[in-house]
Structure formats: structure tokens, C-alpha cells
Enzyme design. Sequence first.
Site, PDB file in Angstrom:
ATOM      1  N   ASP A  78       0.953  -1.265  -0.081  1.00  0.00           N
ATOM      2  CA  ASP A  78      -0.186  -0.061   0.033  1.00  0.00           C
ATOM      3  C   ASP A  78       1.073   1.303  -0.057  1.00  0.00           C
ATOM      4  O   ASP A  78       2.155   1.084  -0.226  1.00  0.00           O
ATOM      5  CB  ASP A  78      -0.982   0.101   1.132  1.00  0.00           C
ATOM      6  CG  ASP A  78      -0.451  -0.384   2.302  1.00  0.00           C
ATOM      7  OD1 ASP A  78       0.636   0.568   2.798  1.00  0.00           O
ATOM      8  OD2 ASP A  78      -0.442  -1.368   3.201  1.00  0.00           O
ATOM      9  N   LYS A 129      -4.376   1.279   0.188  1.00  0.00           N
ATOM     10  CA  LYS A 129      -5.277   1.761   1.441  1.00  0.00           C
ATOM     11  C   LYS A 129      -5.247   3.217   1.705  1.00  0.00           C
ATOM     12  O   LYS A 129      -4.959   3.579   2.935  1.00  0.00           O
ATOM     13  CB  LYS A 129      -5.107   0.704   2.604  1.00  0.00           C
ATOM     14  CG  LYS A 129      -5.539  -0.576   2.298  1.00  0.00           C
ATOM     15  CD  LYS A 129      -5.348  -1.676   3.164  1.00  0.00           C
ATOM     16  CE  LYS A 129      -5.060  -1.134   5.013  1.00  0.00           C
ATOM     17  NZ  LYS A 129      -5.032  -2.211   5.801  1.00  0.00           N
ATOM     18  N   MET A 155      -2.459   7.532  13.346  1.00  0.00           N
ATOM     19  CA  MET A 155      -3.947   7.770  12.928  1.00  0.00           C
ATOM     20  C   MET A 155      -4.568   8.708  13.544  1.00  0.00           C
ATOM     21  O   MET A 155      -5.860   8.676  13.707  1.00  0.00           O
ATOM     22  CB  MET A 155      -4.719   6.435  12.526  1.00  0.00           C
ATOM     23  CG  MET A 155      -3.715   5.394  11.895  1.00  0.00           C
ATOM     24  SD  MET A 155      -4.632   3.697  11.749  1.00  0.00           S
ATOM     25  CE  MET A 155      -3.967   2.945  13.383  1.00  0.00           C
TER      26      MET A 155
HETATM   27  N1  SAH Z   1       2.776   0.034  11.270  1.00  0.00           N
HETATM   28  C1  SAH Z   1       3.104   1.335  11.085  1.00  0.00           C
HETATM   29  C2  SAH Z   1       1.724   1.899  11.435  1.00  0.00           C
HETATM   30  C3  SAH Z   1       0.475   1.861  10.641  1.00  0.00           C
HETATM   31  S1  SAH Z   1      -0.798   2.566  11.003  1.00  0.00           S
HETATM   32  C4  SAH Z   1       4.382   1.771  11.843  1.00  0.00           C
HETATM   33  O1  SAH Z   1       4.724   0.921  12.620  1.00  0.00           O
HETATM   34  O2  SAH Z   1       4.627   3.099  11.832  1.00  0.00           O
HETATM   35  C5  SAH Z   1      -0.578   4.419  10.040  1.00  0.00           C
HETATM   36  C6  SAH Z   1      -0.229   5.360  10.746  1.00  0.00           C
HETATM   37  O3  SAH Z   1       1.203   5.276  11.125  1.00  0.00           O
HETATM   38  C7  SAH Z   1      -0.219   6.675  10.063  1.00  0.00           C
HETATM   39  O4  SAH Z   1      -1.613   7.124  10.157  1.00  0.00           O
HETATM   40  C8  SAH Z   1       0.603   7.678  10.813  1.00  0.00           C
HETATM   41  O5  SAH Z   1      -0.039   7.823  12.201  1.00  0.00           O
HETATM   42  C9  SAH Z   1       1.862   6.554  11.302  1.00  0.00           C
HETATM   43  N2  SAH Z   1       2.795   6.686  10.247  1.00  0.00           N
HETATM   44  C10 SAH Z   1       3.298   5.685   9.488  1.00  0.00           C
HETATM   45  N3  SAH Z   1       4.465   6.230   8.933  1.00  0.00           N
HETATM   46  C11 SAH Z   1       4.559   7.215   9.166  1.00  0.00           C
HETATM   47  C12 SAH Z   1       5.616   8.367   8.930  1.00  0.00           C
HETATM   48  N4  SAH Z   1       6.665   8.102   8.101  1.00  0.00           N
HETATM   49  N5  SAH Z   1       5.438   9.472   9.582  1.00  0.00           N
HETATM   50  C13 SAH Z   1       4.643   9.889  10.312  1.00  0.00           C
HETATM   51  N6  SAH Z   1       3.637   9.011  10.778  1.00  0.00           N
HETATM   52  C14 SAH Z   1       3.752   7.665  10.279  1.00  0.00           C
END
Ligand code: SAH
Length: 250
Positions: free
Chosen positions: A38, A60, A175
Site C-alpha cells: 500500500d 489503502k 492515525m
Molecule cells: N505499522 C506502522 C503504522 C501503521 S498505522 C508503523 O509501525 O509505523 C498508519 C499510521 O502510522 C499513520 O496514520 C501515521 O500515524 C503513522 N505513520 C506511519 N508512517 C509514518 C511516517 N513516516 N511519519 C509519520 N507517521 C507515520
Amino acid sequence: MAQQYGKVYLVGSGPGDPELMTLKARRLLDTADVIVFDQLPGEKILASMPEAAEKIDAGKHAGDHNLTQSEINDAIVEKAKEGKMVVRLKGGDPYMFGRGGEEAEELVKAGIEFEIVPGITSALAATAYAGIPVTHRDHASMVTFITGHEDPTKEETALDWKTLAAFGGTIVIFMGVKMLERNMGELMKNGKDPKTPVAMVERGTRPDQRVTIGTVETIAKISKDEGVKAPALTVIGDVVKLHEILGSQI
Ligand code: SAH
């Protein structure tokens, strides 16, 4: 002869900076037959997917998703049953708010071999690049990770705002853009000091990373004015003050 199933790797791609991918993630991505992805891994990593692999966009984007979660699961299972080596690529770490646990359960149910490849979660990397250590001896001895995206029409919230408001450590919200105003309101209603520092870290570790600073009381308005968008993390607590000193890595 029994058909030989392939194997599925649930791979965390880290927060977006391609150099923050693990060696294992890189190797598997480079050798996969099929990659199910995604947008969360970010442009640079997605652009580095090999030509030869079959790529399935599970796309997504909020409100504009190509495949439902069950269609994603079906696609992964189907390709593995064809004997393919499948990489399910996920932003950050697969088991941190990434539904990786659910996908792994589906694979077990379907009798397909899988392996998990942890990634650096954005909760640690995006905060670090923004100059915010999530713990610090002078500021926070605890940290908690929560989801900020809950259906506003849901009567019962899974989040215990009373406990969160009383929590003395750092709170990192995933999120959390859409529901920011409601969530900050819940914290204040339950007794959180409105002056507690808050940072929004957008697109952490990517070239266009941006950090927006406010307090529990002001961040919702500031974010709206600044046009803060997902993917972004909300970081709440005194450690946010360190952003000024430790600066931004980007
Ligand atoms: N598995 C991911 C999180 C998935 S949920 C992890 O471990 O980072 C998706 C959320 O993760 C987004 O809405 C945001 O809040 C956060 N996120 C993921 N990558 C990001 C990034 N590079 N910078 C800021 N927030 C991020």
C-alpha cells in the site's frame, strides 16, 4: 503429489527513509515473486520495488481503498497457494497498528508458511528524526502507543481517556489527524494539563518531513491552519520540548 505452497513474508519497510529498511527486508523485496503493498512505505521505497516482481496495489488510502482487508488476505493466500514467494510490504513495523497480526492469523488458518520481518516503527523513527526522544530521564519514564482513529459514532471507546489523561509518560497517537480535536478534548475533559506540549510529525524520515508544535489545548487549531495531513503522528508530553534543542534531522 501434494502441491508445494509458497511462503509469505510480512515485511516492515520502516518509516520511509530507504536506509532505515532492514537488510532482510531489502533482500526479500529484491527477490519476491509477488509484492502486495500500500502507500505507507512511501515513494522512495515503492519506487525501488524490482521490475520483475508482480505488484499488487492494496492501495489503502483513507476513503479510497482498492482492496478490502479480506480481499488483501485472499490475494496473499491465493498467490502463496500458486507456489509464489510473496512479500506483504507494510509501513513501519507490521505488528504495530498495521493489521499484520490479522494477516498472519489468516495465513495460519490457510495453512501457509509465513515469516515476520519486523521494521522500525514510525513511532520511534519519526519522533527521533524530529528531535523528540520518546523517553528521557528528566521528562518521561514511560511511553504508550495508541490509535487515534476510532469511529466517532461508536458509543463505547476502546480508549480509556481517563487513564490516558492521568498517564505521566509520553503518548504517541497513530492515525490521529482526523480525530485530533476530539481526542485532545477527551484528554482535557479527563484532567490533562492543557499546556502539555504536543508535536505533529508528518511524513517522518522522508525528505518532506514536517513538525508542527502546539499544546493539548492549541494543536487542533494549529494543525488545521497548517493543513497537517496523514501520515502523521501526534506526540504528547514534555519530551516534545526537546524538539527545539535536538532539532530536525531532515
Ligand atoms: N505499522 C506502522 C503504522 C501503521 S498505522 C508503523 O509501525 O509505523 C498508519 C499510521 O502510522 C499513520 O496514520 C501515521 O500515524 C503513522 N505513520 C506511519 N508512517 C509514518 C511516517 N513516516 N511519519 C509519520 N507517521 C507515520
